[in-house]
Design a protein around this motif. Sequence first.
Motif, PDB file in Angstrom:
ATOM      1  N   ALA A 108       0.722  -1.423   0.162  1.00  0.00           N
ATOM      2  CA  ALA A 108       0.299   0.273   0.245  1.00  0.00           C
ATOM      3  C   ALA A 108       1.145   1.584  -0.204  1.00  0.00           C
ATOM      4  N   ALA A 109       0.244   2.202  -0.286  1.00  0.00           N
ATOM      5  CA  ALA A 109       0.972   3.702  -0.851  1.00  0.00           C
ATOM      6  C   ALA A 109       1.779   3.991   0.621  1.00  0.00           C
ATOM      7  N   VAL A 110       0.425   3.720   1.469  1.00  0.00           N
ATOM      8  CA  VAL A 110       0.895   5.018   2.468  1.00  0.00           C
ATOM      9  C   VAL A 110       2.045   4.148   3.108  1.00  0.00           C
ATOM     10  N   PHE A 111       2.722   3.053   3.463  1.00  0.00           N
ATOM     11  CA  PHE A 111       3.577   2.384   3.782  1.00  0.00           C
ATOM     12  C   PHE A 111       4.748   3.539   2.507  1.00  0.00           C
ATOM     13  N   ARG A 112       5.410   4.023   1.594  1.00  0.00           N
ATOM     14  CA  ARG A 112       5.936   4.379   1.433  1.00  0.00           C
ATOM     15  C   ARG A 112       6.885   5.546   1.721  1.00  0.00           C
ATOM     16  N   ALA A 113       7.548   5.538   2.186  1.00  0.00           N
ATOM     17  CA  ALA A 113       8.386   6.813   3.060  1.00  0.00           C
ATOM     18  C   ALA A 113       7.870   7.618   2.478  1.00  0.00           C
ATOM     19  N   GLY A 114       7.416   8.808   3.493  1.00  0.00           N
ATOM     20  CA  GLY A 114       6.670  10.278   2.679  1.00  0.00           C
ATOM     21  C   GLY A 114       5.550  10.155   4.115  1.00  0.00           C
ATOM     22  N   SER A 115       5.246  10.818   3.628  1.00  0.00           N
ATOM     23  CA  SER A 115       3.612  12.102   4.481  1.00  0.00           C
ATOM     24  C   SER A 115       1.788  11.384   3.379  1.00  0.00           C
ATOM     25  N   VAL A 116       1.040  11.339   3.828  1.00  0.00           N
ATOM     26  CA  VAL A 116       0.265  11.810   3.769  1.00  0.00           C
ATOM     27  C   VAL A 116      -0.970  12.330   4.700  1.00  0.00           C
ATOM     28  N   GLY A 117      -1.667  13.047   4.362  1.00  0.00           N
ATOM     29  CA  GLY A 117      -2.613  13.864   5.338  1.00  0.00           C
ATOM     30  C   GLY A 117      -3.548  12.800   6.218  1.00  0.00           C
ATOM     31  N   VAL A 118      -4.099  12.931   7.319  1.00  0.00           N
ATOM     32  CA  VAL A 118      -4.801  12.323   8.087  1.00  0.00           C
ATOM     33  C   VAL A 118      -6.181  13.259   9.077  1.00  0.00           C
ATOM     34  N   VAL A 119      -7.538  12.208   8.160  1.00  0.00           N
ATOM     35  CA  VAL A 119      -8.469  13.116   9.342  1.00  0.00           C
ATOM     36  C   VAL A 119      -9.255  12.237  10.241  1.00  0.00           C
ATOM     37  N   GLY A 120      -9.631  13.052  11.509  1.00  0.00           N
ATOM     38  CA  GLY A 120      -9.564  11.212  12.391  1.00  0.00           C
ATOM     39  C   GLY A 120     -10.923  12.410  13.319  1.00  0.00           C
ATOM     40  N   ARG A 121     -10.633  11.434  14.144  1.00  0.00           N
ATOM     41  CA  ARG A 121     -12.213  11.226  15.579  1.00  0.00           C
ATOM     42  C   ARG A 121     -11.287  11.042  16.384  1.00  0.00           C
ATOM     43  N   PHE A 122     -11.901  11.549  17.700  1.00  0.00           N
ATOM     44  CA  PHE A 122     -11.588  11.642  18.971  1.00  0.00           C
ATOM     45  C   PHE A 122     -12.859  10.971  19.496  1.00  0.00           C
ATOM     46  N   SER A 123     -13.234  10.733  20.432  1.00  0.00           N
ATOM     47  CA  SER A 123     -14.813  10.055  21.109  1.00  0.00           C
ATOM     48  C   SER A 123     -14.867   9.463  21.677  1.00  0.00           C
ATOM     49  N   LEU A 124     -16.203   9.224  22.970  1.00  0.00           N
ATOM     50  CA  LEU A 124     -16.047   8.787  23.777  1.00  0.00           C
ATOM     51  C   LEU A 124     -17.668   7.516  22.967  1.00  0.00           C
TER      52      LEU A 124
END
Length: 378
Positions: A108-124
């Motif tokens: 998967a391209a996400v594991f090649r060296a480099g950076s990608v953007g992330v959208v996240g969510r913290f929750s209960l």
Amino acid sequence: MQPADRDGAQADEPIETTPARFGALTRRGALLGIGAVAGVAAVDVGGFAYAGGWLGSSGPDDLTPPRFADRFEQVYGRHDGFRRNHAKGLSATGTFDSTGAGAAVCRAAVFRAGSVGVVGRFSLGGGLPDQSDKPDTVRGLALLFDVGGGQQWRTAMINFPVFTDSTPEGFYERMLASKPRPDTGKPDPQKLAAFLDRHPETVAAMKVIKQLPPSAGFADSSFHGLNAFWFTNSAGASVPVRWSVVPQAAGGAAAPPISVGKDYLFDDLIRVLAQRPLTWRLVLTIGEPGDPTNDATKPWPASRRTIEAGSITITAVQTEEAGNARDVNFDPTVLPDGITASDDPLLAARSAVYARSFSRRAEEPKSPSEVNVRQVLS
């Protein structure tokens, strides 16, 4: 009771989780905690039961996914526009910086060296968007990695190292056994005892959970993907993998204060992120032959090889509103090329009910988020 012909939704737990208070690995100890863990990832009850063959539609009284979801709305009430479980939360943004080490097991391209953007969510965990924060309520961290090329990787994690049930049927039974009685507001101990007699895997999982009491706040919580997935590298070799994100301590940062404030866990997260980013290490655990890929209640041996695939840095959190993680369906089977779902029976069911929940709340009017970033920082 909401109309039975409405679309299904993510299911919710009727009682908050209290892992730190579980008893020893005995039936009595388990009885003290089983009601509390009723919703540990209860994002999935309706879908679980449906996928496991519990839900039918041949008669007017059969339990269908919409009716199942409607019954959970009776527990918490209906909160338009909010998720049916993990209703209280904050959106987040950041980056994933890959070391390139993960490419050894995944193309998967996400594991090649480099950076990608992330959208996240913290929750209960829970279906109440205005519930009071408590240190032992299950915490969630969901992430969407923008892999590029039209691909994404989505994961919904919690701060428990294992799940409490190995099958959709077991999860369904536990939810029924954990239903509070109208006269006491607590589960029927006889029903819980009978459930535990039939499900020793749940008792064993609760022992594992008890060994890792909750941390002080979101910033120092580890989060676990729970289910196994198959990773395939560029040579075509596949291995089973589980993953976790582990907090990376920042130079002598003090632990979040213990507070009785209604939103203290979220408030502290907001204040910390206003001062500095927060970083977690993405750790891949590589399974070996014989390690269960279809049973999320069983931890893999601690001796298994791990790969530090990179770091997830959260730079900001936002009050939930249109255009951020409020409107993201964190379906754990949305995967990039190189990652495939395992034979864990919970995965397909999670996907199905996440879709129903998203459809339901997308058609509802939206209410202001319980946690307001500007208000905390003002």
